[in-house]
Design an enzyme around this catalytic site. Structure first.
Site, PDB file in Angstrom:
ATOM      1  N   LYS B  73     -21.401  53.638  64.978  1.00 16.23           N
ATOM      2  CA  LYS B  73     -20.063  53.398  64.865  1.00 16.23           C
ATOM      3  C   LYS B  73     -19.278  54.571  64.268  1.00 16.23           C
ATOM      4  O   LYS B  73     -19.727  55.175  63.329  1.00 16.23           O
ATOM      5  CB  LYS B  73     -19.764  52.258  64.089  1.00 16.23           C
ATOM      6  CG  LYS B  73     -18.260  51.720  64.385  1.00 16.23           C
ATOM      7  CD  LYS B  73     -18.102  50.378  63.421  1.00 16.23           C
ATOM      8  CE  LYS B  73     -16.950  49.772  63.519  1.00 16.23           C
ATOM      9  NZ  LYS B  73     -16.897  48.482  63.111  1.00 16.23           N
ATOM     10  N   SER B 148     -14.462  44.759  65.407  1.00 13.52           N
ATOM     11  CA  SER B 148     -14.297  46.204  65.830  1.00 13.52           C
ATOM     12  C   SER B 148     -15.433  46.996  66.291  1.00 13.52           C
ATOM     13  O   SER B 148     -15.272  48.107  67.010  1.00 13.52           O
ATOM     14  CB  SER B 148     -13.649  46.723  64.455  1.00 13.52           C
ATOM     15  OG  SER B 148     -14.503  46.946  63.489  1.00 13.52           O
ATOM     16  N   SER B 172     -16.632  41.962  62.327  1.00 11.28           N
ATOM     17  CA  SER B 172     -16.721  42.897  63.310  1.00 11.28           C
ATOM     18  C   SER B 172     -18.237  43.409  63.794  1.00 11.28           C
ATOM     19  O   SER B 172     -18.117  44.519  64.773  1.00 11.28           O
ATOM     20  CB  SER B 172     -16.002  44.376  62.547  1.00 11.28           C
ATOM     21  OG  SER B 172     -14.746  44.247  62.694  1.00 11.28           O
TER      22      SER B 172
END
Lengths: 93, 484
Positions: B73, B148, B172
């Site tokens: 990420k 996210s 997330s």
């Protein structure tokens, strides 16, 4: 309800430049969220200790020893404007 | 999956380089449509892979994760690699150091294919708040991948990575895992060091894996877990090999369910979760209804404390030390418009143009709640209610070993459906955020598929465990996976 003057005051504290149009939008958005948050007033918290950590760690300490950061140059490289290894900024006043 | 690929590597059926190239080709082919990756680190991946091949050629033994390609990420720092957190304010930021999880993965020989898309600074549930674009759902291009960590979830689902790392502050990792049909694990707060993760809300954030199988999540967790002097909140670790606990035997395990959570679901979703509960009964688990009287306050507690921590954490992005700096002599119409500009205008302009709307909204909300005169009414009260929620969980865990809940109210929603109404977007986090409020480990496991507008969309379910009891969370998830 957060009025426009309060929005401008908060934006100043947060160091975010905002336009007049944005002031209105923030006023509406923040007021909606804060109204919704008001439901917490229903909870009796008079005898409750606030959370400061979610698991049992207390007073995490380490030896007071200096460790040199080996990537100093890489950090200086990121400065927007540099002079003799210093980060150059505009005047404060 | 990781174990099978590892076998192929040591049997010399495939080289690590070929494996990396296959995944890079898949990214090349699919990612222009789906946009899971912000940047692809091809050179780094091939360099890492070749090192593994050299080891194998020398006849040396390799670790389980060695040569296995994954995605990171883009709010986790890899030294020398651009790390944006999907924000314009970090568009040109090249991380000067490795996050602890990255250091550990490197030591274990993992291969990094690239950096995945997220909502700006991980604030959002759809990647629609990314400054670079939306990650589309692998099952339906008109829907979101969740957020996210939407890029990480989509990358794994699309075979653009074997495994991925995400961060989870209110769901997330688990919510996009549910939307993309993969496994997502948020470890106990403190299980994994947060050093090198770009901070959103420091008392909630945790790093964890997104993978195709529960075993793969266990393998990644075993590598990244552990105490770290760079993160004072990281907890002592006994160095467990979590894959060893996956027996699939769960007879006598007490699983709690929360009636209000299930009653609130739509018909299809309710049926899906009932089938999962039935499966667990058949496997010998004891299902018990539990009462968590304060969880109904989870959302407002979260949306006070998180913005407060955000406003503090994001104060560092000032256009001075790194990242975007709006420092020209243009009059931006903001602030006092002094010419020539002073330092204050650099702050105001950089943070105006560098941050997206949702990030600004949360900074403003947190600044307000922490400002003089409001602290007791908002922040302090929320931290007290947080204590009450935690006590609910402590009591519940005297009666049950794990708690089973939905993870998302529905399968993936449409792009654009919720973005205009921040409050509606927040409300969809109802099932995921409590695990972060109290700090317990939680996993999202792929359940059944739900037919929506002609598409069969995946939806997961959640298991929450006791603090630091990842082994039971993983084993109970694994039991469903092999018996569904």
């Amino acid at each position: 309800m957060i009025n426009k003057d309060e929005v401008k005051h908060i934006a100043g504290l947060a160091r975010i430049g905002i336009t007049e149009k944005e002031v209105e939008k923030f006023s509406a958005d923040l007021s909606a969220v804060l109204d919704w948050i008001k439901q917490l007033e229903k909870v009796d918290t008079s005898k409750v200790v606030p959370t400061s950590r979610v698991h049992g760690s207390i007073n995490v300490a380490r030896e007071d020893k200096v460790y040199a950061f080996s990537e100093k140059e890489k950090i200086i490289e990121l400065f927007h404007e540099k002079k003799n290894g210093y980060d150059k900024v505009r005047s404060v006043l | 999956m990781i174990r099978e690929l590892h076998q192929k590597l040591i049997n010399k059926e495939i080289t690590a380089e070929k494996l990396a190239l296959d995944y890079l080709a898949c990214i090349e082919k699919k990612d222009k449509d789906f946009f899971a990756y912000i940047s692809v680190t091809k050179d780094l991946a091939l360099e890492q892979a070749r090192k593994v091949d050299e080891k194998i050629a020398r006849g040396e033994s390799i670790e389980l994760l060695e040569g296995i390609p994954g995605a990171i990420k883009d709010n986790l720092c890899i030294s020398g690699v651009r790390t944006t957190a999907s924000s314009k304010i970090l568009d040109n930021y090249v991380a000067p150091y490795d996050a602890t999880v990255i250091k550990k993965l490197k030591e274990n020989g993992a291969v990094f294919l690239g950096k995945t898309n997220l909502d700006e600074f991980a604030m959002g549930s759809s990647t629609e708040n990314s400054a670079y674009g939306v990650t589309k759902n692998p099952y339906d291009l008109t829907r979101v991948s969740g957020g996210s960590s939407g890029g990480s979830a989509a990358a794994v689902a699309l075979d653009e990575a074997v495994w991925a790392l995400g961060t989870d502050t209110g769901g997330s990792i688990r919510q996009p895992a549910s939307f993309c049909g993969v496994v997502g694990l948020k470890p106990t707060y403190g299980r994994v060091s947060r050093y090198g993760a770009i901070a959103m809300a420091s008392s909630f954030d945790q790093i964890g894996p997104l993978t195709k199988t529960v075993e793969d999540a266990a393998i990644i967790l075993s590598v990244i877990a552990g105490q770290d002097k760079m993160d004072a909140t990281s907890a002592h670790s006994s160095g467990k090999d979590y894959a060893k606990y996956l027996t699939g035997e769960i007879g006598g395990m007490r699983i709690g369910i929360v009636k209000e959570y299930i009653d609130g679901l739509g018909e299809k979703e309710k049926k899906a979760i009932s089938e999962i509960i039935e499966t667990y009964k058949k496997l010998g688990a004891e299902i018990k209804e539990i009462n968590l009287p304060h969880i109904k306050y989870s959302l407002p507690v979260y949306y006070i404390i998180v913005p407060c921590e955000v406003s503090s954490n994001l104060a560092r992005f000032d256009g001075i030390k790194y990242g975007l700096s709006i420092d020209d002599e243009e009059n931006s119409g903001l602030g006092e418009n002094r010419m020539p500009k002073k330092l204050l205008e650099t702050y105001l302009d950089s943070r105006h143009y560098g941050f997206g709307k949702e990030v600004q909204r949360r900074i403003m909300l947190g600044t307000y709640a922490l400002s003089s005169g409001y602290y007791d009414a908002y922040y302090l009260r929320a931290q007290k209610v947080r204590t009450l929620i935690r006590e609910d969980f402590e009591k519940a865990f005297l009666e049950v070993d794990l708690i089973l809940t939905p993870i998302t109210p529905t399968a993936a929603f449409k792009i654009g459906e919720k973005i205009e109404d921040p409050l509606e977007m927040y409300l969809a986090d109802i099932f995921s955020i409590t695990a972060n409020i109290v700090g317990v480990p939680a996993i999202s496991v792929p359940g059944t598929k739900i037919e929506t507008d002609g598409h069969d969309l995946p939806i997961g379910f959640q298991l929450m465990g006791k603090w630091f009891d990842e082994e039971n969370v993983l084993n109970v998830a694994h039991a469903y996976e092999i018996n569904k």
